[in-house]
Every structure is written in structure tokens, then in C-alpha cells.
Design a protein around this motif. Structure first.
Motif, PDB file in Angstrom:
ATOM      1  N   VAL A   1       0.842  -1.206   0.000  1.00 24.36           N
ATOM      2  CA  VAL A   1       0.000   0.000   0.000  1.00 24.36           C
ATOM      3  C   VAL A   1       0.871   1.247   0.000  1.00 24.36           C
ATOM      4  O   VAL A   1       0.597   2.210  -0.736  1.00 24.36           O
ATOM      5  CB  VAL A   1      -0.952  -0.016   1.215  1.00 24.36           C
ATOM      6  CG1 VAL A   1      -1.638   1.331   1.372  1.00 24.36           C
ATOM      7  CG2 VAL A   1      -1.977  -1.120   1.051  1.00 24.36           C
TER       8      VAL A   1
ATOM      9  N   GLU B   1      -7.700   7.186  -5.189  1.00 20.37           N
ATOM     10  CA  GLU B   1      -6.868   6.681  -4.099  1.00 20.37           C
ATOM     11  C   GLU B   1      -7.721   6.194  -2.931  1.00 20.37           C
ATOM     12  O   GLU B   1      -7.437   5.161  -2.321  1.00 20.37           O
ATOM     13  CB  GLU B   1      -5.915   7.783  -3.628  1.00 20.37           C
ATOM     14  CG  GLU B   1      -4.901   8.216  -4.682  1.00 20.37           C
ATOM     15  CD  GLU B   1      -4.071   9.400  -4.251  1.00 20.37           C
ATOM     16  OE1 GLU B   1      -2.956   9.556  -4.756  1.00 20.37           O
ATOM     17  OE2 GLU B   1      -4.546  10.173  -3.389  1.00 20.37           O
TER      18      GLU B   1
ATOM     19  N   LEU C   1      -7.746   2.367  -1.707  1.00 16.91           N
ATOM     20  CA  LEU C   1      -7.410   1.981  -0.339  1.00 16.91           C
ATOM     21  C   LEU C   1      -8.574   1.244   0.318  1.00 16.91           C
ATOM     22  O   LEU C   1      -8.369   0.308   1.101  1.00 16.91           O
ATOM     23  CB  LEU C   1      -7.044   3.223   0.482  1.00 16.91           C
ATOM     24  CG  LEU C   1      -6.426   2.942   1.861  1.00 16.91           C
ATOM     25  CD1 LEU C   1      -5.103   2.201   1.717  1.00 16.91           C
ATOM     26  CD2 LEU C   1      -6.217   4.232   2.642  1.00 16.91           C
TER      27      LEU C   1
END
Length: 910
Positions: A465, A576, A580
Motif C-alpha cells: 500500500v 486513491e 485503499l
């Protein structure tokens, strides 16, 4: 030697600069410390025009050795290689050398010493090159005079590690000696100080080089060992242990694997003596108890195994070897002991050259007056285990533990059936299908799925990540522990691993929102709408922006996946945030799978343990059933035999008791007949006819023989009855002292009809080799039962072997049973050997002969309980040993060993 400020002009300045230039050039040109020190003493002696310049190095005990020396025209004796006791340089002087960098100048003729500290002991600041003179200790003067020295100059050499902040230590001394008084310039002291500083740099470089070479050597060893250990399925344990022993400069070593009882050895090995009753040292109870107490990761090492109290018993195994140093590396996998790696080092002898004999009782009172070489011999030494040895051992501990566990797991996996493989393939296909979300998600998820270990999975998540979002820090916050459990950083930022969030900053409402799927993006900590407590907490962690998504497993909030931006604020994009969030969902799946895997492993372990317990219970039930059946059988047989013997004994005693009277009566009647024949030689014709009809002469001759035969027969019946009673031993059920020869003879007497030959069988020859044995305390009836079972099996085997050879028309040897008895050397155990020359057994049959209900005889000839019961009687009941030795075509031998007096409590181990 005194000091002055008057220089000798430009020439001396050039010499000083030339000296420093040559020293610096030598240090840069060579990394060999000894070569640098040799050059140093030569250059300094030439510069000072001294008679002797030496480098004196301290060791850990405080004593020292001259390791470099330069002498002018042999004006002073050589001290190179000699050691000096610790009291030759007082502790106070060593402290001043270290704390103040103090230089000393001794003028022997004037009994003065000049002290020149380099820095202040109070402030630590550098001082001017001032020299303070005072009277020198008379002992010091006598000491220098004994060395032939009239003036000396001493400069300390310090050792400081540039990679550590620890204070420097006193490494040694740079010493100049003159056989005549000499003045020295302050500038020369300064130059010598600069030379000592350069030597200190050379020492630091040498230490770094040594550490680098040691680390390189260890890494090379670990790489070679790792290559050998991880070549599944052909793991090279033998080659790996040879590499390890060589790396530790050992003379031998061994690797013992607990589960498979495998032992790999190389080099010198210990040998356990007979009295320790074990063939492998790792299987000895003392060693086993030691390994049980060892904690995972603990490595034990000693340079003298004979000084270790807990090795007092096992040290006997090393007496015949040169082994003295020992390192033991217990191997564990998940706190389970799986084996042990041992390294051996040989003892050696060493010689220390002292500068004069070291008299400890006089050392603190009088100076040393003789520097003649005194050789001190030290024997039975072994190299000390250094910290780098322990570091290497710790690394090898992990690799060997992992490799052995992998090998065992590999073998277990190979033993799985096809259905299990199919299930694994189906589950793998489902996992791969679930990872096909996006190209990026797929790549990251594949990285996550490479392992089912929870810690590895979490670390992979934060690493991938952080790389994907290009953030400064990514962490996972676990709700149960209320702290950060993993993190990945890019840059020199503060670590937040283990940091707990202040509960007052995050009330329960935050948890409820995250459990419902809340995602929170903070673009700028300074300007976003946050509570003061929350803002201060984030700023204390150097966070300027962060992005938080929940990790929900089912309906339960497991934790939070958080990305930190520490350098500058950041506007989080929708892509994003969505990415995530999906990674948080994938993390939840991976965590759940890792937890399920741990639960599956735990359940599998519990199932295996349960299966093992059930197997042991079944084995015990089978043994109990066998004992009950055989006990009932032998009890009934014993009662039947005793009853028959009793019933036969009464009429036999009646017959035997009256035969003697009948014999007397017949003798008397025959005597009367002889008298009639004597006094009436002419009998009546009818009497003569009757005498001729019955063959009177033969009757008179044969009748006493018949009576004698009847007596022999009745004796035979009485002995058989006595043998039956002795064999049943109903009146001797308890443990008592008996003559086992009598039991063997009684058993053979009962089986006499089977030992005799017939038309198809030539009979069995019994050869007895009885030793002079004492009476043995045992259960006599049960021992007779053992003899009966062994003799019966031997008779059956000999009959079957003879029949087979007759079918093939082969000549057969005389069937023979050999019986041998003897007592052990210490008169504590009795050995009975019963062998036959029958057909023997193949290994597959021999290893099962003591199993209950196993038999090779035809139906109706045997139940398969005889030898199983015999084994239990010898091993469990009497604490003895029963073994079978058999080879096809040679025969079979049973080896029985029982104690003359059994122990108080017998523990059965099969």
C-alpha cells in the motif's frame, strides 16, 4: 629524559612533517595493522634517535604484550613477544592514560617524571602541551634500571569505534627508551601524539576491516548452509553440518532430529560407555531433561565441558576424545523441540612468554628486577566462544529449524491422499478467482496471498500500500490491542509502532462509524475540522495528512488501515480513496484466511493428538484382552493339570507302595517252591505236566523282572505327576526364589512325547549348557509358561522344516534345541538363550512375532498369543528383556534377560 622548547631549526620541522607524511601514507597504503605498527616503531625510533621504541598492547585482564619493536644497534635487549603482568603498570596510571591522554617523560638519572595531560579530566577540553615535573616513585626507577633504561617517553594509544558513541578505551602505549639520559622537545611530544592518533586511526580501520571480514565470512557460511538446507526434496543435512563445523573451526559435531530419531555426525564424536545404558547421547535421560528445560532460541556454549555440573554424567562420553569446547543449539519450531545441533572444539596447549617470572605475592611490594624469559605452559585449553560465534549460531538456529520443519512438512504433504490434493486445488482456484478485481488489486493481492502467516500478511499489506500510494508511512491499527501493530515507512520519520491512541480523542462514536464502513480523508491536519486532542496527537506523530479505511471482518471492526503523509499536506483523490478501501476489504479477507489457517492447523494438531490417544487406548485394550484370555486359559489349564496330577497321584502311590510288599511275597513263595523241589525231587506226574506247560523255569526268572519294571514305571508316573504339579505352580503364584533349571527340565519332561521321533520325524536332540546360576526371584508359574511357549514354537518349527526338506529330498541336519544359561559379570542379571536350527524367519515375520493374535501356523495350530504373553511376562512382570534373533535357513534364537532380584517398580517400555 627531560623536555625543552628550543627547536633545532628548519631541519627538525621537516623531519616532523616527513614522519607524519610517511605514517599517513603507510596507513592509507596498507590495511595490515602489524605492518603499520612495525613501520611506526621504526620511524619513531629514527625520528627520536632512540635506542628502543616499542608498541605495548593491553589485553582484557590488564596485562600486556610487546607486539612491535625497533632497537638501535642492540643497545637494549629485545622485549618483542614478551608479556608483562598487570601490576607492572598501576591502575591509577592506566586511568590517567585513558581519561587525560597523559604522556609521561621519566628522567632516571634525576629521579624525575614529567606528566603532560592532553585534556582536562574535569572539563574534557584540550590543554596546552605543558609538562609538570615531580619526583618519581623509587620502584619505577628500579624497574627502568633493571631494563637498562635511563630515560623513557610514553604516549597512550586509544581505541574508539567510529560507529558507536561509547567512550574510547586504552588500547596500548607507544614507548621510547634511551640507555642514556636525553632531553626531548615539546614539539616532539606533539609529533608523537599525532603519530599515536594516526595509529589509533589505523586500529579503528583494522577493527572495521576485521568486523567486515567476519561478517562477510558469516554471510558466506549462512548462504552456503541455506543453499544446502533448502534444496527440497533433497535437503543436504550432512553437507550443511560439515559446513557449520568448518565455520566454527570445530573438530566434530552432530545433528539429532527428535521426530525421526535421525543422527548426522562429522568428525570426532563422543562414545557413551556401557554403564550409561544408551547408544546415542541425545537419547540419554540427562540430555533429554536438559533439552526439555531449554527455551526456544537459547544457545548454550562452554569452553570446558568438564567444568559444567549438569554434564558430569555425560562428560564420560568425551574422555576418549580431544573434545573440550562444546556449543549446543537446541532447535525449536513454534516452541516445539525438533532437534539439537552440537559443535565440538578440541583442547590445545599454549605457551606464554613472560618478561621474568611473575611472582604474584611480591608483585605489589617490589619492582621486577629480572626480565629474562619465563615460559608458562597452559594445557587443556579450548578457544573461547566469541560474540560473533553466538551471532552465527543464532542465524543457523533459524535456518536449521526452518529446514527441518520444512522437510517434515514436505514428507507429510507427500503422504496426503488424492482427495486432499483436489480440495487444495479447488480452494486455490477460488482464492485466485476472488483476486481478479483490477490489475493493480490483483498484483497486490497476489503478494498478500503468498503466505498465510498473519504477521507476514499484514507486513506485506502495508508495504504494498505504501508503495502504491507513494505515501510516507502506512500502518495497521488493531482494535483489540488498541495500538499500531505493523508499519512501513519511506524516509527518516518517527516510528509509531506500538503507539496507543488516546481514548479521550477517539470516543466510541468513531468506532461505530468505522464499523459501518466509514472512510475518513484528512488533507491537512492544521486546517481540517478536528478536535484539539486529535490534531495534537497527529502532529506529535509528524502527520500532515492521512487517509483511514476500516478493516471489517463480517460485522465486526477488526482494525484500521491508515496512510500517513508526513512531508506536506495532500489532497486525497477519489481513486486513491476507492483503491485503499478495496485494499482494506482484501486485507480483511487475507486476515480472516490467516486466522482460519491458524485455527485449521490448531484443529489438525488436536485431531492428530486425539487419534494418537485413541491408538494408545486401543493398544492397551488389546494387551489387556490378551492378558485376560491367556490368564484365564493358563488358570484353567493349571487347575486341570493340578487336578489330574492329584487324581493320578493317589492310585499311583497305592500301587507304588504295594509293589515292594508284592516283591517280597513273590520272593518268599519262590523260596518255598525251591524248598519243595529240594525235598521232593520226584513230583507227581500232574505237577510235572503243569510245570512243563507253564515253563516254570522262565516264570521264576521273569517274574522278578516284571516286578522291577512295574516299580520303574510307577517311578516314571510319579515324576510326571510331580512335573505337572511343578509346571502348574498353583501353590507358587507369588514372587519367590526358584531354580529356573528345574522349571526348564519340568517343561521338557511334559513335552517329552513331542521330542521323541516317529516314522516321519527323527526326533529332536536337546543340548543343555547350564551355567552355575543362583536361584532367581520370579513368578515361577509364569516363567514355566514362557518356556512352554518357546519350546512349543521351536518343536513346531523343526517339524515343519523337516517336512519341507523331505518333500524336496534334501538332506536335513539333526533337529536340535540348544539351551544356555549364565549369570552376568556383576551377578545382577540372568541370561537364558534358547535356539533351534529350524528354517528361521524373514524380517517381516520376525518384527511382528510379539504382536497379539499374530501367527503363521495353520488354522487350529495356534492363537498368536503365546509369544505376546511371554513378552509381557518377561518385560512387564519381571522388568527384563526379550529379543528374537532369526535368519532364514539358519534358525531362531530367543534371548531372555531378567534381573536376579526384580526392582521395586517396573516401568514397561516397548
Amino acid at each position: 629524559m627531560t623536555s625543552t622548547d628550543k627547536p633545532n631549526g628548519l631541519q627538525q620541522s621537516l623531519e616532523q612533517e616527513s614522519l607524519l607524511h610517511r605514517m599517513i601514507k603507510q596507513i592509507r597504503r596498507s590495511l595490515d595493522l602489524q605492518e603499520i605498527l612495525t613501520t611506526t616503531v621504526t620511524e619513531v625510533r629514527s625520528f627520536l634517535r632512540a635506542d628502543r621504541v616499542k608498541v605495548y598492547r593491553f589485553d582484557t585482564s590488564g596485562s600486556g604484550e610487546v607486539i612491535a619493536e625497533s632497537i638501535h644497534n642492540e643497545r637494549l635487549p629485545s622485549l618483542l613477544g614478551l608479556r608483562f603482568p598487570v601490576h607492572d603498570i598501576p591502575e591509577a596510571a592506566r586511568e590517567m592514560f585513558l581519561l587525560a591522554g597523559q604522556r609521561s617523560i621519566v628522567d632516571v638519572a634525576n629521579h624525575k617524571i614529567g606528566l603532560s595531560p592532553l585534556q582536562s579530566t574535569e572539563t574534557g577540553k584540550h590543554l596546552q602541551t605543558n609538562i609538570y615535573y615531580r619526583k618519581v616513585d623509587p620502584c619505577h626507577i628500579q624497574y627502568l634500571k633493571a631494563m637498562g633504561v635511563q630515560s623513557s617517553l610514553v604516549v597512550p594509544i586509544l581505541d574508539s569505534d567510529p560507529q558507536q558513541s561509547a567512550k574510547p578505551k586504552l588500547w596500548g602505549l607507544l614507548v621510547s627508551h634511551q640507555s642514556k639520559p636525553r632531553k626531548i622537545l615539546k614539539r616532539e611530544i606533539k609529533v608523537l601524539q599525532q603519530v599515536a592518533d594516526q595509529v589509533a586511526i589505523a586500529i579503528a580501520q583494522s577493527n572495521l576491516l576485521t568486523a567486515a571480514l567476519t561478517q562477510q565470512k558469516q554471510e558466506a557460511t549462512i548462504n552456503r548452509v541455506t543453499t544446502l538446507l533448502h534444496k527440497l526434496p533433497t535437503i543436504q543435512l550432512q553437507g550443511a553440518i560439515e559446513e557449520v563445523i568448518t565455520a566454527f573451526s570445530g573438530v566434530g559435531g552432530r545433528l539429532y532430529i527428535e521426530q525421526s530419531r535421525e543422527l548426522y555426525t562429522w568428525g570426532d564424536q563422543p562414545t557413551l560407555p556401557y554403564e550409561l545404558d544408551s547408544s546415542i547421547i541425545e537419547q540419554h535421560p540427562t540430555w533429554q531433561n536438559w533439552m526439555t528445560e531449554c527455551q526456544p532460541g537459547n544457545i548454550w556454549a562452554t569452553s570446558d565441558l568438564y567444568k559444567e555440573p549438569h554434564l558430569r554424567v555425560l562428560a564420560l562420553a568425551f574422555r576418549s576424545t580431544q573434545i573440550r569446547g562444546l556449543m549446543v543449539i537446541p532447535l525449536h519450531y513454534r516452541e516445539q523441540f525438533i532437534g539439537v545441533l552440537s559443535i565440538f572444539r578440541a583442547e590445545f596447549e599454549t605457551e606464554i612468554l613472560w618478561a621474568g617470572r611473575c611472582e604474584q605475592n611480591r608483585r605489589q611490594l617490589l619492582p621486577q628486577l629480572s626480565f629474562e624469559i619465563w615460559r608458562e605452559q597452559k594445557k587443556g585449553l579450548a578457544p573461547e566462544w566469541k560474540p560473533e560465534d553466538m551471532t552465527l549460531a543464532q542465524a543457523l538456529y533459524d535456518h536449521f529449524s526452518m529446514a527441518i520443519q520444512q522437510q517434515q512438512i514436505y514428507k507429510e504433504v507427500q503422504a496426503l491422499n488424492a482427495n486432499l490434493e483436489l480440495r487444495v486445488q479447488e480452494q486455490t482456484a477460488e482464492l485466485e478467482k476472488s483476486l481478479l478485481l483490477t490489475k493493480v488489486i490483483k498484483q497486490i493481492t497476489e503478494q498478500i496471498r503468498r503466505t498465510l502467516d498473519l504477521q507476514t500478511t499484514l507486513q506485506t499489506i502495508v508495504s504494498e500500500v505504501r508503495s502504491l500510494l507513494n505515501s510516507d508511512r502506512v500502518v495497521i491499527f488493531q482494535l483489540n490491542s488498541k495500538s499500531v501493530i505493523v508499519e512501513e515507512m519511506n524516509g527518516n520519520w518517527q516510528s509509531v509502532l506500538g503507539v496507543n491512541a488516546p481514548p479521550e480523542c477517539f470516543p466510541n462514536e468513531h468506532r461505530d462509524l468505522y464499523s459501518q464502513g466509514r472512510v475518513r480523508a484528512i488533507n491537512n491536519v492544521s486546517t481540517d475540522s478536528l478536535s484539539d486532542c486529535h490534531r495534537e496527537f497527529l502532529q506529535s506523530l509528524q502527520i500532515q495528512a492521512n487517509l483511514t479505511v476500516p478493516i471489517n471482518i463480517g460485522i465486526e471492526l477488526w482494525g484500521l488501515l491508515i496512510a500517513h503523509e508526513c512531508n506536506t499536506p495532500r489532497n486525497w483523490q477519489d481513486v486513491e480513496i476507492d483503491l485503499l478501501q478495496q485494499l482494506g476489504d482484501q486485507a480483511a479477507i487475507a486476515i480472516q484466511q490467516a486466522q482460519l489457517y491458524e485455527q485449521t492447523c490448531k484443529a489438525e494438531t488436536e485431531a492428530r493428538n486425539k487419534a494418537g490417544e485413541l491408538g494408545q487406548t486401543l493398544h492397551k485394550l488389546q494387551e489387556t484382552q490378551t492378558r485376560l484370555i491367556q490368564t484365564e486359559k493358563m488358570s484353567g489349564l493349571g487347575q486341570l493339570v493340578a487336578g489330574i496330577a492329584h487324581e493320578i497321584n493317589n492310585p499311583v502311590n497305592f500301587i507304588y507302595g504295594n509293589l515292594c510288599h508284592a516283591s517280597d511275597y513273590i520272593e518268599q513263595l519262590l523260596e518255598i517252591l525251591r524248598l519243595y523241589q529240594l525235598h521232593y525231587p520226584d513230583p507227581h506226574s500232574e505237577i510235572s505236566a503243569a510245570i512243563e506247560a507253564v515253563d516254570f523255569e522262565f516264570l521264576v526268572e521273569d517274574l522278578p523282572r516284571i516286578i522291577t519294571s512295574m516299580q520303574v514305571g510307577s517311578d516314571r508316573i510319579r515324576s510326571i505327576v510331580l512335573s505337572l504339579r511343578n509346571f502348574s505352580r498353583l501353590d507358587e503364584a507369588e514372587n519367590k526364589r526358584v531354580d529356573l533349571h528345574e522349571g526348564i527340565d519340568n517343561t521338557l519332561l511334559i513335552l517329552q512325547h513331542q521330542l521323541k521321533g516317529n516314522g516321519k520325524f527323527p526326533g529332536i536332540q536337546v543340548i543343555k549348557d547350564y551355567g552355575n546360576i543362583p536361584k532367581v526371584e520370579c513368578y515361577a508359574g509364569q516363567m514355566n509358561q514362557v518356556f512352554m511357549n518357546i519350546f512349543s514354537n521351536a518343536i513346531d518349527a523343526l517339524e515343519m522344516g523337516t517336512a519341507e526338506e523331505d518333500k524336496e529330498n534334501k538332506p536335513s541336519p539333526v533337529p536340535t534345541i540348544r539351551i544356555s544359561t549364565k549369570i552376568s559379570a556383576d551377578n545382577s542379571r540372568l541370561l537364558i538363550r534358547i535356539s533351534d536350527n529350524g528354517p528361521g524367519m524373514i524380517p517381516e515375520i520376525k518384527k511382528r512375532i510379539f504382536d497379539p493374535f499374530y501367527t503363521t501356523k495353520p488354522v487350529g495350530r495356534g492363537t498368536g498369543l503365546g509369544l505376546a504373553i511371554s513378552y509381557q511376562i518377561i518385560v512387564e512382570k519381571h522388568g527384563g528383556i526379550m529379543e528374537c534373533i532369526s535368519e532364514p535357513g539358519i534358525g531362531t534364537e530367543f534371548w531372555i534377560e531378567i534381573p536376579v532380584k526384580p526392582p521395586a517398580k517396573i516401568v514397561y517400555s516397548r
